[in-house]
Write a protein that holds these residues in place. Structure first.
Motif, PDB file in Angstrom:
ATOM      1  N   GLY A 116      11.182  48.920  29.124  1.00 61.03           N
ATOM      2  CA  GLY A 116       9.997  48.136  29.489  1.00 61.03           C
ATOM      3  C   GLY A 116       9.472  48.487  30.872  1.00 61.03           C
ATOM      4  N   PRO A 117      10.315  48.289  31.918  1.00 61.80           N
ATOM      5  CA  PRO A 117       9.877  48.634  33.274  1.00 61.80           C
ATOM      6  C   PRO A 117       9.513  50.113  33.405  1.00 61.80           C
ATOM      7  CG  PRO A 117      11.912  47.347  33.342  1.00 61.80           C
ATOM      8  CD  PRO A 117      11.627  47.619  31.910  1.00 61.80           C
ATOM      9  N   ALA A 142       5.942  45.543  26.105  1.00 62.82           N
ATOM     10  CA  ALA A 142       6.993  46.154  26.927  1.00 62.82           C
ATOM     11  C   ALA A 142       7.995  45.123  27.458  1.00 62.82           C
ATOM     12  CB  ALA A 142       6.373  46.929  28.087  1.00 62.82           C
ATOM     13  N   ASP A 143       7.527  43.872  27.627  1.00 66.88           N
ATOM     14  CA  ASP A 143       8.403  42.855  28.226  1.00 66.88           C
ATOM     15  C   ASP A 143       9.614  42.538  27.355  1.00 66.88           C
ATOM     16  OD1 ASP A 143       6.550  42.753  30.174  1.00 66.88           O
ATOM     17  OD2 ASP A 143       5.496  40.996  29.346  1.00 66.88           O
ATOM     18  N   ALA A 144       9.394  42.611  26.053  1.00 64.27           N
ATOM     19  CA  ALA A 144      10.430  42.135  25.135  1.00 64.27           C
ATOM     20  C   ALA A 144      11.407  43.216  24.693  1.00 64.27           C
ATOM     21  CB  ALA A 144       9.743  41.534  23.903  1.00 64.27           C
ATOM     22  N   LEU A 145      11.293  44.400  25.282  1.00 66.70           N
ATOM     23  CA  LEU A 145      12.118  45.505  24.783  1.00 66.70           C
ATOM     24  C   LEU A 145      13.583  45.415  25.200  1.00 66.70           C
ATOM     25  CD1 LEU A 145       9.979  48.738  25.251  1.00 66.70           C
ATOM     26  CD2 LEU A 145      10.589  47.558  23.137  1.00 66.70           C
ATOM     27  N   PRO A 146      14.492  45.629  24.275  1.00 69.33           N
ATOM     28  CA  PRO A 146      15.907  45.701  24.650  1.00 69.33           C
ATOM     29  C   PRO A 146      16.169  47.068  25.300  1.00 69.33           C
ATOM     30  CG  PRO A 146      15.652  46.150  22.320  1.00 69.33           C
ATOM     31  CD  PRO A 146      14.279  45.833  22.844  1.00 69.33           C
ATOM     32  N   THR A 182       9.862  46.271  18.569  1.00 64.95           N
ATOM     33  CA  THR A 182      11.251  46.296  18.145  1.00 64.95           C
ATOM     34  C   THR A 182      11.257  45.907  16.683  1.00 64.95           C
ATOM     35  OG1 THR A 182      11.661  45.379  20.319  1.00 64.95           O
ATOM     36  CG2 THR A 182      13.546  45.538  18.863  1.00 64.95           C
ATOM     37  N   PRO A 183      11.012  46.870  15.830  1.00 65.29           N
ATOM     38  CA  PRO A 183      10.882  46.507  14.422  1.00 65.29           C
ATOM     39  C   PRO A 183      12.219  46.010  13.897  1.00 65.29           C
ATOM     40  CG  PRO A 183      10.379  48.848  14.815  1.00 65.29           C
ATOM     41  CD  PRO A 183      11.024  48.310  16.037  1.00 65.29           C
ATOM     42  N   ASP A 184      12.270  44.726  13.602  1.00 62.87           N
ATOM     43  CA  ASP A 184      13.543  44.151  13.175  1.00 62.87           C
ATOM     44  C   ASP A 184      13.693  44.197  11.665  1.00 62.87           C
ATOM     45  OD1 ASP A 184      14.218  41.746  15.756  1.00 62.87           O
ATOM     46  OD2 ASP A 184      15.256  43.585  15.225  1.00 62.87           O
ATOM     47  N   ASN A 185      12.657  44.772  11.058  1.00 64.24           N
ATOM     48  CA  ASN A 185      12.679  44.767   9.602  1.00 64.24           C
ATOM     49  C   ASN A 185      13.374  45.989   9.008  1.00 64.24           C
ATOM     50  OD1 ASN A 185      10.814  46.523  10.500  1.00 64.24           O
ATOM     51  ND2 ASN A 185       9.052  45.530   9.554  1.00 64.24           N
ATOM     52  N   GLY A 186      14.380  46.430   9.719  1.00 64.40           N
ATOM     53  CA  GLY A 186      15.243  47.423   9.105  1.00 64.40           C
ATOM     54  C   GLY A 186      14.859  48.865   9.334  1.00 64.40           C
TER      55      GLY A 186
END
Ligand code: ADP
Length: 282
Positions: A116-117, A142-146, A182-186
């Motif tokens: 993100g940063p 960008a803020d929510a990226l792991p 962050t596609p959480d859908n697999g």
């Protein structure tokens, strides 16, 4: 078509059937192909350097000879000379990057990168360039990226190259979207498809890329339009660098484009394993 090399090894003493040597055939197709690619690469690189170099020498000769002491000629030639020198310097930088990346391509980075940063810094760094072309860069998600497992400086290079291209080939007055998800859908990357991915897309509404060129874009020195790429200050190595870095990170690069409408370059990267606190690598 395959290429074979023969090897003849004399036997220390004749075999039971009276034979004196062993002749073996070796398939050297892959070796020959690699040799040819290397030779092509050196030829291309030399040619790319020779063009600005001979132009530079030409200007120097003019300024030393017929235009000696001509202030007006000097005023006119110097910016062109600087531009040629910069082109050579960019090319040498890109060649060095590429060879460094290739050297450790098989070692997955062990560091963790805060994507993100990192994206924020890249976008900030290119803001002026965008402004010069009456364009804007819009970063979202960008803020929510792991954190991802990766080398910060190499990942910086990836997004710099992609956003820089979007600005080069984008239309003035439009904006470039940098969309992190962050596609959480697999949707997964990685050798066994088991690693959850982070996806970053760089989207422009520029000239687009004719379909037949897309599979070859990441080859070194491959350009859709050579003259245009040079005029924009391109080296033809940017996407080759991106591809090698992404592959070192066990990620994936996806290119989608429509002629006349624009392009989207998406980088999928595996998330960092475990819960290490995301400390960006140096
Ligand atoms: P260059 O230095 O020429 O930009 P790259 O390796 O970065 O080299 O890109 C290779 C070619 O791919 C470019 O010359 C251009 O033809 C095409 N290309 C790359 N990005 C874009 C884009 N966003 N829109 C249209 N064409 C692009």
């Amino acid at each position: 078509e395959r290429t074979f090399a023969t090897r003849v090894e004399p036997l220390p003493s004749p075999g039971p059937d009276g034979s004196a040597a062993i002749v073996s055939l070796h398939d050297v197709t892959a070796i020959r192909r690699a040799e040819r690619m290397r030779a092509d690469f050196v030829a291309n690189a030399s040619h790319e350097l020779r063009t600005p170099l001979s132009s530079l020498v030409g200007f120097v000769e003019t300024l030393e000879g017929p235009a000696r002491g001509d202030a007006e000629a000097m005023e006119r030639f110097l910016p062109i000379m600087r531009e040629q020198a910069e082109r050579m310097s960019n090319l040498v930088e890109d060649l060095l990057s590429l060879s460094r990346i290739e050297l450790d391509e098989h070692a997955v980075p062990e560091t963790t990168a805060e994507l993100g940063p990192l994206l924020g810094r890249v976008v900030e760094g290119l803001a002026l360039k965008a402004q010069d072309k009456d364009m804007a860069i819009e970063l979202s998600g960008a803020d929510a990226l792991p954190p991802v497992q990766g080398d910060s400086s190499q990942l910086t290079q990836v997004f710099q190259n992609l956003i820089d291209n979007a600005l080069k080939y984008g239309r003035p007055g439009t904006s470039v979207a940098v969309r992190a998800e962050t596609p959480d859908n697999g949707r997964a990357v990685g050798r066994h498809g088991q690693t959850r991915a982070v996806a970053v897309s760089v989207i422009d509404t520029g000239e687009g890329i004719p379909r037949e060129h897309i599979p070859r874009l990441t080859e070194r020195f491959y350009r859709v339009d050579k003259a245009r790429s040079r005029e924009m200050g391109g080296t033809g190595l940017g996407l080759a660098i991106v591809k090698h870095i992404v592959s070192r990170h066990r990620g994936r690069l996806e290119i989608a484009s429509e002629e006349g409408r624009g392009s989207r370059f998406t980088v999928y990267l595996p998330r960092a394993e475990g819960a290490q606190t995301g400390r960006a690598a140096a």
